[in-house]
Design a protein around this motif. Structure first.
Motif, mmCIF file in Angstrom:
data_model
loop_
_atom_site.group_PDB
_atom_site.id
_atom_site.type_symbol
_atom_site.label_atom_id
_atom_site.label_comp_id
_atom_site.label_asym_id
_atom_site.label_seq_id
_atom_site.Cartn_x
_atom_site.Cartn_y
_atom_site.Cartn_z
ATOM 1 N N CYS A 129 0.835 -1.207 0.000
ATOM 2 C CA CYS A 129 0.000 0.000 0.000
ATOM 3 C C CYS A 129 0.869 1.256 0.000
ATOM 4 C CB CYS A 129 -0.930 0.001 1.205
ATOM 5 S SG CYS A 129 -2.346 -1.131 1.070
ATOM 6 N N GLN A 130 1.921 1.250 0.801
ATOM 7 C CA GLN A 130 2.799 2.417 0.865
ATOM 8 C C GLN A 130 3.568 2.606 -0.436
ATOM 9 O OE1 GLN A 130 3.055 4.765 3.508
ATOM 10 N NE2 GLN A 130 3.942 5.788 1.736
ATOM 11 N N ALA A 131 4.105 1.520 -0.995
ATOM 12 C CA ALA A 131 4.874 1.634 -2.233
ATOM 13 C C ALA A 131 3.993 2.117 -3.380
ATOM 14 C CB ALA A 131 5.495 0.279 -2.574
ATOM 15 N N LEU A 132 2.775 1.611 -3.455
ATOM 16 C CA LEU A 132 1.878 2.023 -4.530
ATOM 17 C C LEU A 132 1.442 3.473 -4.351
ATOM 18 C CD1 LEU A 132 0.549 0.974 -7.086
ATOM 19 C CD2 LEU A 132 -1.314 0.040 -5.688
ATOM 20 N N THR A 133 1.223 3.887 -3.113
ATOM 21 C CA THR A 133 0.869 5.284 -2.853
ATOM 22 C C THR A 133 2.001 6.222 -3.258
ATOM 23 O OG1 THR A 133 -0.570 4.627 -1.018
ATOM 24 C CG2 THR A 133 0.156 6.916 -1.067
ATOM 25 N N ASP A 134 3.222 5.832 -2.970
ATOM 26 C CA ASP A 134 4.369 6.672 -3.342
ATOM 27 C C ASP A 134 4.445 6.855 -4.860
ATOM 28 O OD1 ASP A 134 5.043 6.837 -0.667
ATOM 29 O OD2 ASP A 134 6.609 5.308 -0.776
ATOM 30 N N VAL A 135 4.237 5.792 -5.605
ATOM 31 C CA VAL A 135 4.280 5.882 -7.063
ATOM 32 C C VAL A 135 3.125 6.737 -7.579
ATOM 33 C CG1 VAL A 135 4.013 4.572 -9.199
ATOM 34 C CG2 VAL A 135 5.509 3.712 -7.393
ATOM 35 N N ALA A 136 1.916 6.464 -7.095
ATOM 36 C CA ALA A 136 0.731 7.150 -7.605
ATOM 37 C C ALA A 136 0.774 8.645 -7.322
ATOM 38 C CB ALA A 136 -0.530 6.533 -6.994
ATOM 39 N N ALA A 137 1.285 9.015 -6.162
ATOM 40 C CA ALA A 137 1.325 10.430 -5.785
ATOM 41 C C ALA A 137 2.248 11.241 -6.687
ATOM 42 C CB ALA A 137 1.765 10.565 -4.335
ATOM 43 N N ALA A 138 3.174 10.579 -7.352
ATOM 44 C CA ALA A 138 4.155 11.284 -8.190
ATOM 45 C C ALA A 138 3.723 11.421 -9.643
ATOM 46 C CB ALA A 138 5.498 10.554 -8.120
ATOM 47 N N MET A 139 2.564 10.873 -10.011
ATOM 48 C CA MET A 139 2.125 10.886 -11.402
ATOM 49 C C MET A 139 1.269 12.116 -11.688
ATOM 50 S SD MET A 139 3.450 8.256 -12.857
ATOM 51 C CE MET A 139 4.180 6.650 -12.437
ATOM 52 N N PRO A 140 1.730 13.035 -12.562
ATOM 53 C CA PRO A 140 0.991 14.274 -12.797
ATOM 54 C C PRO A 140 -0.262 14.073 -13.647
ATOM 55 C CG PRO A 140 2.963 14.217 -14.145
ATOM 56 C CD PRO A 140 3.029 13.025 -13.246
ATOM 57 N N MET A 141 -1.336 14.705 -13.227
ATOM 58 C CA MET A 141 -2.620 14.657 -13.933
ATOM 59 C C MET A 141 -2.982 16.068 -14.387
ATOM 60 S SD MET A 141 -6.390 13.539 -12.417
ATOM 61 C CE MET A 141 -6.061 11.776 -12.445
ATOM 62 N N GLY A 142 -3.495 16.187 -15.617
ATOM 63 C CA GLY A 142 -3.924 17.492 -16.096
ATOM 64 C C GLY A 142 -4.298 17.437 -17.560
ATOM 65 N N VAL A 143 -4.382 18.609 -18.178
ATOM 66 C CA VAL A 143 -4.770 18.730 -19.584
ATOM 67 C C VAL A 143 -3.788 17.956 -20.456
ATOM 68 C CG1 VAL A 143 -5.126 20.352 -21.480
ATOM 69 C CG2 VAL A 143 -5.875 20.943 -19.163
ATOM 70 N N GLY A 144 -4.319 17.181 -21.387
ATOM 71 C CA GLY A 144 -3.503 16.260 -22.158
ATOM 72 C C GLY A 144 -2.453 16.904 -23.033
ATOM 73 N N LEU A 145 -2.690 18.099 -23.526
ATOM 74 C CA LEU A 145 -1.720 18.744 -24.400
ATOM 75 C C LEU A 145 -0.517 19.292 -23.639
ATOM 76 C CD1 LEU A 145 -4.005 20.627 -26.963
ATOM 77 C CD2 LEU A 145 -2.947 18.373 -27.166
ATOM 78 N N ASP A 146 -0.589 19.315 -22.324
ATOM 79 C CA ASP A 146 0.571 19.679 -21.509
ATOM 80 C C ASP A 146 1.501 18.473 -21.467
ATOM 81 O OD1 ASP A 146 2.415 20.138 -19.470
ATOM 82 O OD2 ASP A 146 0.978 21.231 -18.230
ATOM 83 N N GLU A 147 2.702 18.636 -21.999
ATOM 84 C CA GLU A 147 3.637 17.525 -22.141
ATOM 85 C C GLU A 147 4.029 16.899 -20.806
ATOM 86 O OE1 GLU A 147 4.821 16.180 -24.916
ATOM 87 O OE2 GLU A 147 4.375 17.621 -26.494
ATOM 88 N N ALA A 148 3.816 17.593 -19.703
ATOM 89 C CA ALA A 148 4.241 17.069 -18.402
ATOM 90 C C ALA A 148 3.287 16.016 -17.860
ATOM 91 C CB ALA A 148 4.358 18.212 -17.396
ATOM 92 N N ASN A 149 2.058 15.992 -18.334
ATOM 93 C CA ASN A 149 1.044 15.136 -17.720
ATOM 94 C C ASN A 149 1.050 13.723 -18.298
ATOM 95 O OD1 ASN A 149 0.015 17.170 -16.018
ATOM 96 N ND2 ASN A 149 -1.177 18.033 -17.709
ATOM 97 N N VAL A 150 0.721 12.758 -17.448
ATOM 98 C CA VAL A 150 0.585 11.371 -17.897
ATOM 99 C C VAL A 150 -0.781 10.785 -17.540
ATOM 100 C CG1 VAL A 150 3.061 10.876 -17.905
ATOM 101 C CG2 VAL A 150 1.723 10.496 -15.805
ATOM 102 N N LEU A 151 -1.580 11.513 -16.778
ATOM 103 C CA LEU A 151 -2.956 11.143 -16.474
ATOM 104 C C LEU A 151 -3.870 12.288 -16.876
ATOM 105 C CD1 LEU A 151 -2.411 9.674 -12.882
ATOM 106 C CD2 LEU A 151 -2.755 8.356 -14.981
ATOM 107 N N GLY A 152 -5.055 11.945 -17.381
ATOM 108 C CA GLY A 152 -5.979 12.966 -17.846
ATOM 109 C C GLY A 152 -7.328 12.875 -17.158
ATOM 110 N N PRO A 153 -8.337 13.522 -17.736
ATOM 111 C CA PRO A 153 -9.673 13.477 -17.148
ATOM 112 C C PRO A 153 -10.396 12.195 -17.528
ATOM 113 C CG PRO A 153 -9.732 14.716 -19.173
ATOM 114 C CD PRO A 153 -8.285 14.345 -18.948
ATOM 115 N N LEU A 154 -11.494 11.935 -16.858
ATOM 116 C CA LEU A 154 -12.437 10.964 -17.373
ATOM 117 C C LEU A 154 -13.068 11.545 -18.626
ATOM 118 C CD1 LEU A 154 -13.755 9.951 -13.907
ATOM 119 C CD2 LEU A 154 -12.787 8.357 -15.557
#
Length: 469
Positions: free
Chosen positions: A294-319
């Motif tokens: 649980c801790q290892a997965l939380t650490d990974v998930a917390a570091a994944m940026p979410m936002g508008v898809g055309l922003d090159e920094a993001n790897v997660l988007g909206p529903l």
């Protein structure tokens, strides 16, 4: 080379009713999609039926060559297709998302063209000689989803075309522009009327499923819609390939290293922001390593940026749409109300534009909780504790779906023994959702029937004929 604007202009409706497609990340208009009618569908099917004999007569070699040229064309237009896909579907350009999806389109076209399908001699004993050949079906109807609109369309049309069929595609009402643009690029390398896209509503999909001139329907989507297609296709005894809902289980054995597998677990669950039929949607972890994982997965998930898809920094988007956002919200709320422990997320910002639901991990949750028992199809993963392998397998098999599953362990033999007990069309070892154009893929139980990919996928787009003598 055409730009994204050029492609949108090229697929813009020439007349008739249209519908504005909005970006799920921003609410801004992406473009105008045609609203085709049942009459439009009937004309497309008639044209495809008329073109099919000549297309079939070209033979496998010529049709494969056309698919290879289509793959080249997709690659020439890859960036503008990816940017359109990102705006319409919401997925970011980077990570296993929009550029990845367009690249997969080219890869599947090439792999399908390269897959050999020879006549199979089943008896040759000096007295009897029998061979199985696979002949074209005719017109294939392809009904696609909104989560991977381009890639899954290619999964449907590439083997259908390779086998000498013509195809009429009905894309999701949420993502028609991506499929229209992809078809325009591919059609530049195909004869006229071999591939049609009809962008309409449910009435068009229903007509395609029942149309007497359509010999097979391929569908990827919900189990409920799959059942409706089965009913609609019954009177004409259509062949069907149905890839339906998943709610895939993953089982982590007690010898696994939580930190070593955490990132692969994350992407198994959160690829395309969790909007994937064969994504990991419920994770069973042995009590000995439960807290550490649980801790290892939380650490990974917390570091994944979410936002508008055309922003090159993001790897997660909206529903992709509000209906799916509401489903995820309700299921996470049910988990919170039950007393489950939220490790991360679970708190969408009501003032943020777009259908963004934060990356959410939920621990200490019962197996019958709605977040576990119902397919969430979004960025929320329940993590369930188990004590024995028998318990884990029983919980994994308890649902009426079985598209994919996974087992995670340092001991491959032990993992394979557990995998053999899981009721699922595919079970991956130390990975999840890793589809391959060479390896057959299909569901068990109410996750559908029929196989896609590889030689078996080609066979599914043909009519077997036995020549005995």
């Amino acid at each position: 080379m055409e730009t994204q604007t050029d492609i949108l202009t090229a697929i813009a409706p020439a007349g008739g009713e249209t519908r504005t497609i909005l970006d799920p990340a921003t609410g801004e208009a992406v473009g105008q999609a045609p609203v085709h009618t049942v009459a439009d569908l009937d004309r497309a099917v008639a044209a495809a039926a008329a073109a099919q004999p000549a297309w079939a007569a070209l033979g496998h070699e010529a049709r494969s060559a056309a698919l290879l040229k289509a793959a080249d064309a997709v690659e020439r237009h890859a960036e503008e297709l990816a940017r359109l896909l990102s705006r319409e579907q919401g997925k970011p350009l980077n990570g296993p998302n929009a550029r990845f999806e367009v690249g997969a389109c080219a890869a599947w076209l090439r792999a399908t063209a390269a897959t050999a399908l020879e006549a199979e001699t089943v008896v040759d004993d000096g007295e009897t000689h029998a061979q199985i050949h696979y002949r074209p079906i005719g017109v294939v109807g392809a009904i696609g989803p909104w989560n991977w609109p381009m890639m899954i369309t290619v999964w449907q049309i590439a083997p259908a075309l390779r086998m000498g069929n013509t195809v009429v595609v009905k894309p999701s009402e949420y993502t028609p522009l991506s499929v229209l643009a992809l078809a325009r690029v591919i059609n530049a390398e195909l004869p006229t009327d071999v591939l049609h896209v009809i962008s309409g509503g449910r009435d068009v999909g229903a007509r395609l499923a029942e149309h007497p001139a359509v010999g097979k329907v391929m569908f990827t989507g919900s189990t409920a819609t799959g059942k409706a297609i089965i009913r609609s296709s019954a009177d004409t005894i259509k062949r069907l390939t149905l890839e339906l809902g998943g709610n895939d289980a993953g089982i982590v054995l007690p010898d696994a290293d939580p930190k070593a597998i955490a990132e692969d677990l994350f992407w198994g669950a959160f690829i395309n922001t969790g909007q994937t039929c064969a994504a990991l949607k419920r994770l069973y972890v042995h009590t000995d390593i439960y807290d550490d994982l649980c801790q290892a997965l939380t650490d990974v998930a917390a570091a994944m940026p979410m936002g508008v898809g055309l922003d090159e920094a993001n790897v997660l988007g909206p529903l992709q749409n509000k209906a799916q956002f509401d489903i995820v919200s309700a299921l996470v709320q049910a988990a919170k109300d039950s007393g489950a422990r939220v490790l991360l997320g679970g708190n969408p910002d009501p003032d943020q534009p777009g259908y963004f639901y934060p990356t959410t991990l939920v621990a200490d949750i019962d197996n019958d909780n709605p977040l576990v028992a119902q397919e969430q199809f979004g960025p929320a993963l329940p993590i369930i504790r188990y004590d024995t392998i028998d318990d884990a397998v029983s919980m994994a098999n308890a649902l009426d779906v079985g598209l994919g599953a996974s087992v995670w362990s340092a001991d491959l033999d032990a993992a394979r023994e557990v995998a053999a007990r899981i009721q699922s069309g595919t079970v991956w070892i130390n990975k999840h959702g890793a589809v391959d154009p060479r390896i057959p893929f299909g569901g068990a139980k109410q996750s559908g029937y029929g196989l896609e990919f590889g030689v078996e996928g080609l066979k599914a787009l043909g009519v077997p004929q036995v020549i005995n003598g």
